[in-house]
Design an enzyme around this catalytic site. Structure first.
Site: not given
Ligand code: ATP
Ligand code: MG
Length: 425
Positions: A54, A56, A131
């Protein structure tokens, strides 16, 4: 401190790699005078040469300003308003306003009052609330540069997973991050920075404080990611698993003299899940839960020494239900999923009995969960290096398990005109 800005010629992200609709949103915000960045997982994946799941976007526009710009949008989230912008084929682009804290952090002020995490912030604060460093990078549509406040580019190059800020503090604020660190490490094959790893060992018990639904979602993402085996291996090695599921202590902890063997079986099962995911087979939640519970049920539901065959099944079914309920408690598993998990697990001894007798009763074959129960049976057999009896393989579609030899298609003999005529005469 100023961020590191990597100009377009010095990084590999080109606009052609970014989703068309995400680009439209980025440009529209920019044209209306707002800052607009591609953020999070998408920037990380593009830099790693992967196709992001995705895209964002983060901006300094406030939710009402974003909504005004996009007719096809809706605000979501109770605390922190995110805007979802809808496109055809159910595509959604998520836009959020820069904020100063993660939505899951609750901090207290000096009077001990909880400060809510819904305050808007600067781009810098928005980077620091994330994170891990490789998830904290921004791609700026204004000049196509990458903005790095958190040292993410260096960690990408060195292949390191590191929390942003002090890991001990960040895990205390939101313990789910421990699971996320492990997932990102196993998914990328990067190593976990030493301090981050030590903090997981130190803070692992805090995982209990997380909301069950968030835990369930993050954990299931681990299992469905195609890297379930290495993730679970690390979750076991750090003892996070036992902190999460104290009921598994008798299975994977020192009290079980066969714990090494049981850990091995457990990991082998999830290695098979990874193989299924890699060939694009969706693995449903209740299959994952059933596999997850398999070693536990073997250890925790022994046969009753004094019961006959019929009572034995009844007794086992009862104890299995109790163990399933007990172990899945930290997860708030939806009722229907829990029921299906129980049904396919409870069906296993009956499948075994059917094989021994050489016949699958009709009432078993017509159950709505029959195929899933056979899939579970097949995965367990595969993990033990055993063959699945033909009787069972013939009762389900031949592509249920990719490792089963395909059944040759039955050729119907077509009667020739000659034989028809001959028969008539
Ligand atoms: P994926 O490819 O699995 O979607 P992702 O890194 O995009 O991995 P998401 O859960 O979609 O993970 O979260 C989007 C963004 O939000 C992350 O890249 C991170 O920057 C932030 N994020 C998500 N969860 C947390 C958390 N628990 N604490 C701080 N930041 C977070
Ligand atoms: Mg994501």
């Amino acid at each position: 401190m100023n961020p590191l800005v990597i100009p377009r010629p010095e990084h590999p992200i080109s606009r052609s790699m970014i989703d068309e609709e995400a680009l439209k949103v980025l440009y529209r915000l920019h044209r209306h005078g707002f800052t607009s960045y591609l953020v999070g997982g998408s920037v990380r994946d593009l830099l790693l040469g992967k196709v992001p799941k995705d895209f964002d976007i983060a901006t300094n526009a406030h939710p009402h300003e974003i909504s005004a710009l996009f007719k096809n949008s809706r605000a979501i989230g109770r605390r922190f308003r995110l805007i979802h912008i809808f496109f055809k084929d159910r595509k959604i682009i998520e836009v959020s306003t820069f904020r100063s804290r993660s939505e899951f952090e609750e901090t207290q002020n000096e009077e001990g009052e909880t400060i809510r995490a819904d305050s808007f912030g600067t781009p810098r604060e928005d980077a620091f609330r994330r994170d891990i460093t490789i998830n904290g990078l921004f791609y700026n549509i204004a000049d196509f540069s990458i903005i790095d406040y958190v040292g993410g580019m260096a960690d990408l190059q060195r292949k390191i997973i590191r929390t942003i800020g002090d890991p001990d503090e960040r895990f205390q604020q939101d313990p789910v991050r421990m699971i996320r660190v492990i997932r990102h490490a196993t998914r990328t094959g990067f190593s976990i920075d030493d301090r981050t790893y030590q903090a997981i060992l130190w803070r692992r018990e805090e995982i209990k404080k997380c909301s069950p639904s968030r835990l369930r979602d993050e954990f299931l993402r681990d299992l469905k990611d195609g890297a379930a085996k290495p993730s679970l291996s690390l979750i076991l090695r750090t003892d996070l698993l036992l902190s999460l599921f104290p009921g598994l202590d008798r299975v994977f902890g020192d009290r079980n003299p066969y714990k090494d063997r049981d850990r091995e079986v457990f990991l082998t099962l999830f290695g098979l899940v990874d193989e299924l995911v890699k060939i694009g087979r969706p693995v449903l939640d209740y299959i994952l839960f059933a596999l997850f519970l398999t070693p536990a049920l073997k250890v925790l539901t022994p046969e009753h020494p004094f019961l006959g065959e019929k009572e034995q099944h009844f007794y086992r079914a009862q104890t299995m239900r109790l163990v399933i309920r007990d172990i899945l408690t930290p997860f708030s598993v939806p009722k229907g999923t829990k029921e299906m998990t129980s049904l396919i697990l409870l069906a296993q001894p009956y499948l075994k009995k059917a094989i021994d007798r050489g016949i699958i009763p009709r009432r078993m074959r017509t159950k709505k969960y029959f195929e899933e129960a056979v899939l579970l049976f097949g995965l367990k057999a595969r993990a033990k290096g055993e063959e699945v009896p033909r009787l069972l393989r013939n009762a389900v579609p031949s592509d249920l398990l990719p490792w089963w030899p395909q059944r040759p298609k039955k050729r119907r003999r077509r009667s020739s005109w000659r034989s028809v005529l001959l028969r008539r005469t």
